[in-house]
Design an enzyme around this catalytic site. Structure first.
Site, PDB file in Angstrom:
ATOM      1  N   CYS B 404     -53.558  29.340  18.914  1.00  0.00           N
ATOM      2  CA  CYS B 404     -53.244  29.265  17.498  1.00  0.00           C
ATOM      3  C   CYS B 404     -54.437  29.531  16.595  1.00  0.00           C
ATOM      4  O   CYS B 404     -54.331  30.264  15.608  1.00  0.00           O
ATOM      5  CB  CYS B 404     -52.637  27.913  17.180  1.00  0.00           C
ATOM      6  SG  CYS B 404     -53.722  26.537  17.595  1.00  0.00           S
ATOM      7  N   HIS B 448     -52.601  22.080  15.849  1.00  0.00           N
ATOM      8  CA  HIS B 448     -52.159  23.453  15.644  1.00  0.00           C
ATOM      9  C   HIS B 448     -52.861  23.999  14.410  1.00  0.00           C
ATOM     10  O   HIS B 448     -53.351  23.248  13.569  1.00  0.00           O
ATOM     11  CB  HIS B 448     -50.635  23.463  15.452  1.00  0.00           C
ATOM     12  CG  HIS B 448     -50.035  24.830  15.485  1.00  0.00           C
ATOM     13  ND1 HIS B 448     -50.379  25.775  16.415  1.00  0.00           N
ATOM     14  CD2 HIS B 448     -49.089  25.412  14.697  1.00  0.00           C
ATOM     15  CE1 HIS B 448     -49.680  26.881  16.203  1.00  0.00           C
ATOM     16  NE2 HIS B 448     -48.885  26.682  15.147  1.00  0.00           N
ATOM     17  N   ASP B 464     -46.565  31.258  10.536  1.00  0.00           N
ATOM     18  CA  ASP B 464     -47.202  30.817  11.780  1.00  0.00           C
ATOM     19  C   ASP B 464     -47.312  32.004  12.719  1.00  0.00           C
ATOM     20  O   ASP B 464     -46.374  32.348  13.430  1.00  0.00           O
ATOM     21  CB  ASP B 464     -46.378  29.694  12.432  1.00  0.00           C
ATOM     22  CG  ASP B 464     -47.140  29.066  13.598  1.00  0.00           C
ATOM     23  OD1 ASP B 464     -48.154  29.647  14.037  1.00  0.00           O
ATOM     24  OD2 ASP B 464     -46.708  27.997  14.054  1.00  0.00           O
TER      25      ASP B 464
END
Lengths: 314, 646
Positions: B404, B448, B464
């Site tokens: 991420c 994250h 995202d």
């Protein structure tokens, strides 16, 4: 002979009470001693009667044998009595071509050993061995004594001349030691006024038999003994061992004897269980002759002192 | 020889060694790695020697006593503080056993062991730890009992010690509730060396990867209503504006709070945050108002007033559909387009090309980037190959492998290079929904990073990019995403169910026991009329309740010997005393039943008969019943004995 007598089928307990009454009617004024003698029989023990002559020792033994319907033999101990005289001897018989054993007076159900302390130690130990083993070995052959074999021995404690006092180890073979003592005035009057004891004895009917005795012994052994009674009994034994006046206290065998006698006493009272009262009732008779005094104290006084000192827990 | 100077028997020493070993194991988790193994070896060696009746060499013991503090100082730089103190105490406990040759020493050793054991609670107060500490008290108590002369068999010893431990529980409970609590931890602020992992205000390469392997709970969220779906559970912790080519940081500009307009009814929830030693507070994307004791940053992430060094609970309302900051100020725009000068030319070129192709349309540029991540041969991995100096270039064009952090970083870089204001958001995503108890457990491994892009007319929009590479990251979690196909065992049903239940128990423990702080103590005590502000009233309450406990314990203890003298004997004694008042006394050697009969013979017929019945009844109950008389008959006899009057 008991083997030939018709055996009553009924419960022996009521007849036991009748038997007590019957013996008490002959031996006057000694109900406690008579009861103890009964208890001794019921506990399967041998009885030592210690008293002066003429107070009814022999009468008691006769009355017991007669009432219980037991085969009875009497041996007068003297210093020339040999073991063979009481056990029996093997006699050569020409017809058979060998020895045949002729049983002596020992082979009976109730043996009265009169004045046992007049016998030599050799005879005494032969008798006491038979009492302990309930059998006799003669010339390598073992012969069993009758199942209810019981000895009532008498001795005169005061007449010591020419006697051989029983050692403590042999006194221990007797479950109880009793003294009858003089009768009280009332009993003595009845004795004097009544019929001759000898006549009375001859007329006594047997109320029980050897089988009844075995049954009752079995019943006595099955009586309930609670832990509190055992506690009390053990406290007595312990106290006898720690007592300042006693050289040697009561042995475990004495404890067993005490318990057996207490059971028999409870059975005589018609109870199914043993109470401290039973232990106390038989204590002097069972314990006194087994206590070895350290100083002047007599065996009887020691037994009384022990009884008074040991408490019964509620 | 003095009793205390005797050598403890083997059993006592074995129990003592067991206790010391258990204490050592409980401390092992926070001791330096070099310490527990030699201590265990020393303990084993000592046990072997003791068994053969040997004394520990005194010279060696002196040497070790000197060496231990030196080693602790060498390891921590100091002798003071929780960790050096614990290391020293554990070491000294084992050394104490090397000189234990007498009962006295052994008793002291047990006391030391208990103290060192207690100090283990300074490092963790979880339910498991507390239970283990209590369990270790068991052999400690058994040792003390075994050291007593004439102690019984080992089984009895253990049984009695367990009983003692159980008896101590009510006292511990009382003390727990009534001993005044401090509003700050007794041992003060933690040392810097033991900072906990958690989202930090700086995203450097690999920072989140460390978190992803940390399975410890970060926080728990209890929702007032239904738990929102996993894909919506983005918890923002920090917004990162500034990129220096390697790390993302929040930047320093003072900006006004971004206005927020909710498009959907807000969700109300309560977060229970584990201690983080930081001020960052995660909140569901995006909170409407700051909770009490917290404040907003400009980008509506929450900050606590002080570093969170105890569990913190705060309740928030968040809008999951919203318009955030629809009018971007020039200052914000400048920050949101900042790029390190001269860095990553290939990425800039790619972004410029997209900008030309789409005519600067935001949605199209975002779509192009996501398409790149999805179709460009990118790989999700927790162990990416190292990146060179031009981080974003290297990642986008060479390694194409990362997690991420890399995707968020590269994505924001691309957006900014394409002229779209964008920023990195770090926080937690997903979490494990415990359906049994209706809360979400978010672990450190749920950390994250994602992006927010400002679009005209819509404000900041969450994007995202990791989801484009690996949708499982969002639907299953980081570890599952890294594992690839096939759910591993720890994601199977039974394990998750078990984990749910364990976590419920832990949560209850945390709430009821660990979370019982000064505030809640005050709340509880005031309800019972005890004023906790006045120590006298607390002491009085403690004394009264402890006194009551002692009285109960004493009554139970005193009751026991009475139970041995049975009810029948007691009732007989009462009757005996009553008769004694009338002059009838039983000598000790007179049998109880006979005594009653003797008294009966002196009484008038009516009471005599009754006493006689009592006598025979007593004899039957006492002597005819083995092992014991029926309770009903005994009770009947006792009643009749009580009713008996002369």
């Amino acid at each position: 002979m008991s083997a030939n007598a018709p055996r009553p089928a009924s419960d022996p307990l009521p007849r036991l009470r009748q038997a007590l009454a019957q013996v008490n009617a002959v031996v006057l004024g000694k109900p406690h001693a008579v009861r103890l003698a009964f208890a001794c029989l019921l506990a399967g023990g041998h009885l030592l009667l210690e008293d002066i002559p003429g107070v009814g020792k022999t009468t008691l033994a006769h009355a017991l044998a007669q009432t219980w319907g037991l085969a009875f033999q009497r041996v007068q101990f003297t210093h020339d009595l040999t073991p063979g005289d009481i056990i029996g001897v093997g006699i050569y018989e020409r017809e058979q071509g060998g020895f045949r054993f002729h049983p002596g007076p020992l082979f009976t159900e109730l043996l009265l050993a009169d004045e046992i302390n007049r016998g030599t130690p050799k005879v005494q130990s032969a008798l006491l061995e038979a009492m302990a083993e309930e059998q006799v070995s003669i010339e390598g052959e073992t012969r069993a004594l009758p199942a209810v074999f019981t000895v009532i021995a008498t001795q005169n404690p005061l007449d010591a001349a020419g006697t051989f006092a029983l050692p403590d180890s042999q006194l221990d073979r007797f479950l109880m030691r009793l003294s009858l003592g003089y009768p009280d005035t009332q009993a003595e009057r009845a004795l004097l006024a009544g019929e001759a004891r000898r006549t009375l004895l001859r007329e006594l009917p047997p109320l029980l038999d050897a089988q009844d005795l075995l049954d009752l012994r079995g019943r006595a052994r099955r009586l309930t003994v609670s832990s509190s009674v055992l506690d009390y009994l053990q406290a007595l034994l312990t106290a006898s061992r720690a007592h300042a006046e006693i050289r040697i206290g009561l042995s475990p065998r004495a404890g067993l004897a005490l318990l057996a006698a207490a059971r028999a006493w409870a059975l005589l009272a018609g109870r199914g269980y043993v109470m401290p009262e039973d232990v106390q009732a038989v204590f002097a008779a069972v314990a006194a002759h087994r206590l070895q005094p350290l100083r002047q104290a007599t065996r009887d006084s020691l037994a009384a002192a022990l009884l008074a000192e040991v408490g019964v827990q509620a | 020889m003095n009793a205390a100077a005797q050598r403890p028997d083997l059993r006592s020493f074995a129990l003592l060694s067991l206790t010391a070993a258990a204490v050592l194991v409980l401390h092992a988790g926070h001791l330096p790695l070099w310490l527990p193994p030699p201590l265990l070896l020393l303990l084993a060696w000592r046990w072997q020697g003791y068994r053969r009746g040997l004394r520990f060499p005194a010279a060696l013991r002196y040497l070790l006593v000197l060496a231990l503090p030196l080693a602790v100082v060498a390891s921590y730089g100091t002798l003071f503080g929780r960790l050096p103190g614990a290391a020293l105490a554990v070491g000294l406990l084992v050394l104490k056993l090397t000189e234990t040759e007498r009962l006295r020493d052994a008793r002291i050793a047990v006391a030391v062991a208990a103290f060192v054991l207690m100090s283990a609670l300074l490092f963790g107060q979880s339910l498991l730890m507390t239970v283990l500490v209590c369990a270790t008290l068991w052999p400690a108590l058994a040792t003390l009992a075994a050291l007593q002369p004439g102690s019984g068999g080992t089984a009895a010893l253990l049984r009695e010690s367990a009983l003692r431990l159980a008896l101590a529980l009510p006292v511990a409970l009382l003390a727990f509730v009534l001993v005044p609590r401090l509003s700050t931890p007794l041992w003060g602020a933690p040392g810097a060396g033991e900072a906990r992992t958690g989202i930090s205000a700086r995203m450097s390469p690999g920072a989140i990867a460390q978190l992803l392997i940390d399975d410890s709970p970060a926080f728990r969220v209890g929702f007032d209503g239904a738990i929102p779906p996993r894909a919506q559970r983005y918890f923002r912790a920090v917004v990162l504006w500034h990129f220096d080519g390697r790390s993302w940081t929040p930047g320093h500009a003072a900006l006004p709070l971004e206005p927020l307009a909710a498009r959907r009814p807000p969700l109300r929830y309560t977060i229970s945050l584990e201690a983080t030693r930081q001020t960052l507070l995660p909140a569901l994307d995006i909170p409407l108002r700051a909770a009490a004791g917290t404040r907003f940053t400009a980008a509506r992430t929450l900050l606590a007033a002080h570093p969170v060094d105890q569990r913190l609970r705060y309740t928030l309302e968040s809008a999951t559909g919203y318009a955030l900051d629809p009018r971007l100020s020039p200052a914000e725009r400048a920050l949101a387009l900042q790029l390190p000068a001269g860095a990553d030319p290939r990425t800039r070129a790619l972004a410029a090309r997209w900008r030309r192709q789409t005519g600067g349309a935001g949605a199209a540029i975002i779509a192009a980037a996501l398409r790149l991540f999805h179709d460009g041969g990118f790989r999700y991995t927790l162990v990416p190959p190292p990146l060179g100096h031009q981080q974003v270039d290297d990642f986008l064009f060479d390694t194409r492998a990362g997690f991420c952090e890399h995707y968020a970083s590269a994505f924001v870089f691309l957006m900014r290079a394409a002229g779209l204001p964008a920023r990195v958001v770090a926080g937690y995503q997903g979490g494990y929904a415990n359906r049994l108890a209706g809360y979400v457990l978010v672990r450190q491994s749920d950390a994250h990073a994602w992006a927010e892009v400002w679009l005209r007319g819509r404000g900041w929009v969450r994007v995202d990019p990791t989801a484009a590479v690996r949708p499982e990251r969002i639907s299953l979690g980081a570890t599952a995403a890294a594992q690839g196909a096939g759910a591993p065992w720890y994601l199977s049903g039974w394990w998750l169910g078990l984990r749910d239940r364990i976590d419920i128990v832990n949560r209850l423990w945390d709430q009821a026991v660990v979370g019982f702080d000064a505030l809640r103590q005050r709340g509880l005590l005031t309800r019972f009329g005890v004023d906790p502000a006045r120590w006298q009233s607390l002491a009085l309450a403690l004394a009264l309740l402890l006194g009551a406990l002692m009285a109960v314990a004493m009554a139970l203890t005193l009751h026991e010997p009475r139970a041995r003298v049975d009810a029948l004997a007691r009732a007989y004694a009462v009757l005996e005393r009553r008769l004694a008042r009338h002059g009838y006394r039983r000598s000790g050697s007179e049998p109880p039943a006979q005594f009653l009969q003797r008294v009966a013979t002196t009484l008038p017929p009516q009471p005599a008969r009754r006493l006689y019945e009592l006598s025979t009844g007593y004899a039957r109950l006492r002597y005819a019943c083995t092992p014991s008389a029926p309770a009903l008959a005994v009770r009947d006899w006792i009643r009749r004995a009580r009713e008996f009057r002369l």
